[in-house]
Design a protein around this motif. Structure first.
Motif, PDB file in Angstrom:
ATOM      1  N   LEU A 101      64.109  26.588  67.648  1.00 51.98           N
ATOM      2  CA  LEU A 101      63.406  26.419  68.915  1.00 51.98           C
ATOM      3  C   LEU A 101      63.464  27.708  69.742  1.00 51.98           C
ATOM      4  O   LEU A 101      62.454  28.153  70.312  1.00 51.98           O
ATOM      5  CB  LEU A 101      64.034  25.259  69.691  1.00 51.98           C
ATOM      6  CG  LEU A 101      63.316  24.785  70.958  1.00 51.98           C
ATOM      7  CD1 LEU A 101      61.896  24.338  70.649  1.00 51.98           C
ATOM      8  CD2 LEU A 101      64.102  23.641  71.601  1.00 51.98           C
ATOM      9  N   LEU A 102      64.624  28.337  69.797  1.00 49.79           N
ATOM     10  CA  LEU A 102      64.763  29.578  70.552  1.00 49.79           C
ATOM     11  C   LEU A 102      63.894  30.691  69.957  1.00 49.79           C
ATOM     12  O   LEU A 102      63.203  31.412  70.688  1.00 49.79           O
ATOM     13  CB  LEU A 102      66.232  30.015  70.569  1.00 49.79           C
ATOM     14  CG  LEU A 102      67.190  29.157  71.410  1.00 49.79           C
ATOM     15  CD1 LEU A 102      68.630  29.561  71.134  1.00 49.79           C
ATOM     16  CD2 LEU A 102      66.881  29.288  72.891  1.00 49.79           C
ATOM     17  N   VAL A 103      63.927  30.831  68.635  1.00 59.56           N
ATOM     18  CA  VAL A 103      63.131  31.870  67.982  1.00 59.56           C
ATOM     19  C   VAL A 103      61.643  31.640  68.231  1.00 59.56           C
ATOM     20  O   VAL A 103      60.898  32.580  68.575  1.00 59.56           O
ATOM     21  CB  VAL A 103      63.431  31.916  66.473  1.00 59.56           C
ATOM     22  CG1 VAL A 103      62.437  32.831  65.745  1.00 59.56           C
ATOM     23  CG2 VAL A 103      64.854  32.400  66.224  1.00 59.56           C
ATOM     24  N   GLU A 104      61.198  30.407  68.080  1.00 60.97           N
ATOM     25  CA  GLU A 104      59.773  30.116  68.251  1.00 60.97           C
ATOM     26  C   GLU A 104      59.324  30.325  69.690  1.00 60.97           C
ATOM     27  O   GLU A 104      58.230  30.843  69.944  1.00 60.97           O
ATOM     28  CB  GLU A 104      59.470  28.686  67.798  1.00 60.97           C
ATOM     29  CG  GLU A 104      59.490  28.509  66.290  1.00 60.97           C
ATOM     30  CD  GLU A 104      58.478  29.425  65.605  1.00 60.97           C
ATOM     31  OE1 GLU A 104      57.309  29.484  66.047  1.00 60.97           O
ATOM     32  OE2 GLU A 104      58.869  30.113  64.641  1.00 60.97           O
ATOM     33  N   GLN A 105      60.162  29.939  70.649  1.00 59.95           N
ATOM     34  CA  GLN A 105      59.793  30.133  72.052  1.00 59.95           C
ATOM     35  C   GLN A 105      59.613  31.613  72.371  1.00 59.95           C
ATOM     36  O   GLN A 105      58.696  32.006  73.097  1.00 59.95           O
ATOM     37  CB  GLN A 105      60.873  29.526  72.951  1.00 59.95           C
ATOM     38  CG  GLN A 105      60.913  28.005  72.949  1.00 59.95           C
ATOM     39  CD  GLN A 105      59.791  27.391  73.767  1.00 59.95           C
ATOM     40  OE1 GLN A 105      59.255  28.021  74.671  1.00 59.95           O
ATOM     41  NE2 GLN A 105      59.409  26.166  73.452  1.00 59.95           N
ATOM     42  N   VAL A 106      60.477  32.450  71.824  1.00 60.52           N
ATOM     43  CA  VAL A 106      60.364  33.889  72.065  1.00 60.52           C
ATOM     44  C   VAL A 106      59.136  34.457  71.365  1.00 60.52           C
ATOM     45  O   VAL A 106      58.356  35.222  71.952  1.00 60.52           O
ATOM     46  CB  VAL A 106      61.645  34.619  71.611  1.00 60.52           C
ATOM     47  CG1 VAL A 106      61.480  36.133  71.740  1.00 60.52           C
ATOM     48  CG2 VAL A 106      62.845  34.157  72.436  1.00 60.52           C
ATOM     49  N   ARG A 107      58.948  34.094  70.115  1.00 59.97           N
ATOM     50  CA  ARG A 107      57.804  34.622  69.362  1.00 59.97           C
ATOM     51  C   ARG A 107      56.472  34.203  69.986  1.00 59.97           C
ATOM     52  O   ARG A 107      55.469  34.923  69.868  1.00 59.97           O
ATOM     53  CB  ARG A 107      57.872  34.158  67.910  1.00 59.97           C
ATOM     54  CG  ARG A 107      59.057  34.702  67.131  1.00 59.97           C
ATOM     55  CD  ARG A 107      59.022  34.216  65.705  1.00 59.97           C
ATOM     56  NE  ARG A 107      58.064  34.967  64.904  1.00 59.97           N
ATOM     57  CZ  ARG A 107      57.493  34.517  63.802  1.00 59.97           C
ATOM     58  NH1 ARG A 107      57.761  33.291  63.361  1.00 59.97           N
ATOM     59  NH2 ARG A 107      56.647  35.260  63.118  1.00 59.97           N
TER      60      ARG A 107
END
Length: 419
Positions: A326-332
């Motif tokens: 979730l964190l990676v996708e939100q940043v990307r």
């Protein structure tokens, strides 16, 4: 500019992985060429699977080459190797006959603006280093994050232009690792690896610092490997575990137990490499012999028969997998350019490193250690983690005595008398 050797580091890791061997690696660095060469020679002669490390000094880390030169001229001690200050010919002599496909050498530095170091590496034909635009800016530097990101983008291009096999290890999995829930460590390591790839690097490693719970660490490493396979398809990657990065045991038996547990963790999680601390860690800069003893000890522990799987690790795996993705996708999703996305993520609080005092860090997220010894979120601030996880955005802050207890949780546990 000379071409970097063709993938010594990457090929060495791939060969060790094919043989089922855990690569153990020291962190040592010495100021004098002769002392540094003697240390590398001793490591290369060990019977276990290891590679060399040249750790740079604190002056070089901040670009103060004049102070490093003054120390060399006066014989004053340095806490690492000043690779930019020594002449190119002197460092070539240091590497001659040691650096090879059978004994790769990684440069470790801690530098927010590492362009001069990368240029010297390329000139020497060295192909492996570590760090990252966030992990070597927060908390090691007060350099604005935008400047660190720009510097690391340029540094990646320097290494990529010198070789198709240049390797960078993200330090993202060690960001205040002893106080940071694994999902953020996993996410940051992945984001930095994606940043490296975006800037031309095709061989990366993802770090993870041993935490306060073996079961939680096993679950987190399983999640990290699964996410790496998803996000880094098409390039070389592997995972490196760090022996505990926080306050280290002061007793010999405590330090030995912690080091051996880190080796067992790395092996049980199927990781390729381990950065090994020493028994002397809490009281002095480790000697060459301290490093040799620790490497042998870790290699022996890694060869012990595996223990039974801890059923609790599955629940931790599922939790870390969900939160980190979730964190990676939100940043990307913020921007196609990860340089821009990382800046926006910290500005909005979508990334927030607990207890990190860097001016560009939001500083709202906190953590605690639960009754089972696992690192948990306290306040999540503006981190994009859903309320359904039972996480708080408005809970009470942490008191100084609580922070002190957390920092000493591991040392107190491992220093307990043996029965």
């Amino acid at each position: 500019m000379p071409c970097v050797h063709a993938g010594y580091f990457q090929r060495f890791i791939e060969h060790a992985r094919s043989q089922g061997q855990l690569v153990v690696q020291p962190r040592m660095g010495f100021g004098a060429v002769e002392q540094m060469r003697a240390g590398l020679s001793a490591v290369s002669a060990l019977p276990c699977t290891t590679l060399g490390t040249i750790t740079l000094d604190s002056y070089t880390r901040v670009g103060d080459y004049q102070s490093a030169l003054q120390c060399l001229n006066t014989g004053s001690p340095l806490n690492g190797f000043p690779i930019v200050t020594h002449s190119l010919q002197a460092v070539q002599g240091l590497l001659q006959g040691l650096y090879s496909a059978q004994f790769p050498i990684q440069i470790r530095h801690g530098t927010a603006q590492p362009q001069a170091i990368f240029k010297r590496m390329a000139a020497l034909g060295l192909d492996a280093t570590e760090g990252g635009p966030v992990s070597y800016c927060m908390p090691y530097s007060r350099l604005p994050l935008a400047h660190a990101i720009e510097a690391w983008a340029e540094s990646c291009r320097i290494l990529a232009d010198a070789s198709a096999y240049g390797h960078i290890e993200s330090f993202g999995g060690c960001l205040l690792g002893q106080l940071c829930p694994p999902s953020l460590l996993v996410a940051m390591s992945l984001l930095e690896a994606l940043f490296f790839r975006q800037h031309g690097i095709t061989s990366v490693s993802l770090s993870y610092a041993q935490g306060t719970s073996m079961a939680q660490d096993l679950g987190a490493l399983r999640a990290l490997r699964e996410l790496a396979a998803d996000y880094l398809d098409g390039i070389h990657w592997h995972v490196v575990v760090y022996t505990y990065m926080g306050v280290f045991p002061t007793s010999e038996h405590g330090a030995r137990r912690l080091i051996c547990d880190s080796a067992r963790l790395a092996k049980a999680a199927g990781c390729e490499r381990l950065i090994v601390k020493t028994v002397a860690e809490s009281r002095q800069i480790p000697s060459v012999q301290d490093n040799l003893d620790a490497l042998n000890m870790a290699a022996t522990a890694a060869h012990e028969p595996p223990s039974d799987d801890n059923p609790a690790s599955t629940a931790y795996y599922e939790e870390v997998l969900f939160e980190a993705r979730l964190l990676v996708e939100q940043v990307r999703n913020l921007h196609n350019d990860l340089a821009v996305a990382l800046m926006q993520a910290f500005a909005r609080g979508l990334l927030d490193i607990p207890y990190c005092l860097h001016p560009d860090n939001p500083g709202r997220a906190t953590t605690h250690i639960d009754p089972y010894g696992a690192l948990r979120w306290g306040n999540v601030g503006d981190l994009p983690l859903p309320p359904s996880c039972g996480l708080s955005t408005t809970g009470p802050g942490i008191r100084s005595e609580q922070l002190f207890e957390m920092l000493h949780y591991t040392v107190n546990r491992y220093d307990q008398p043996l029965h």
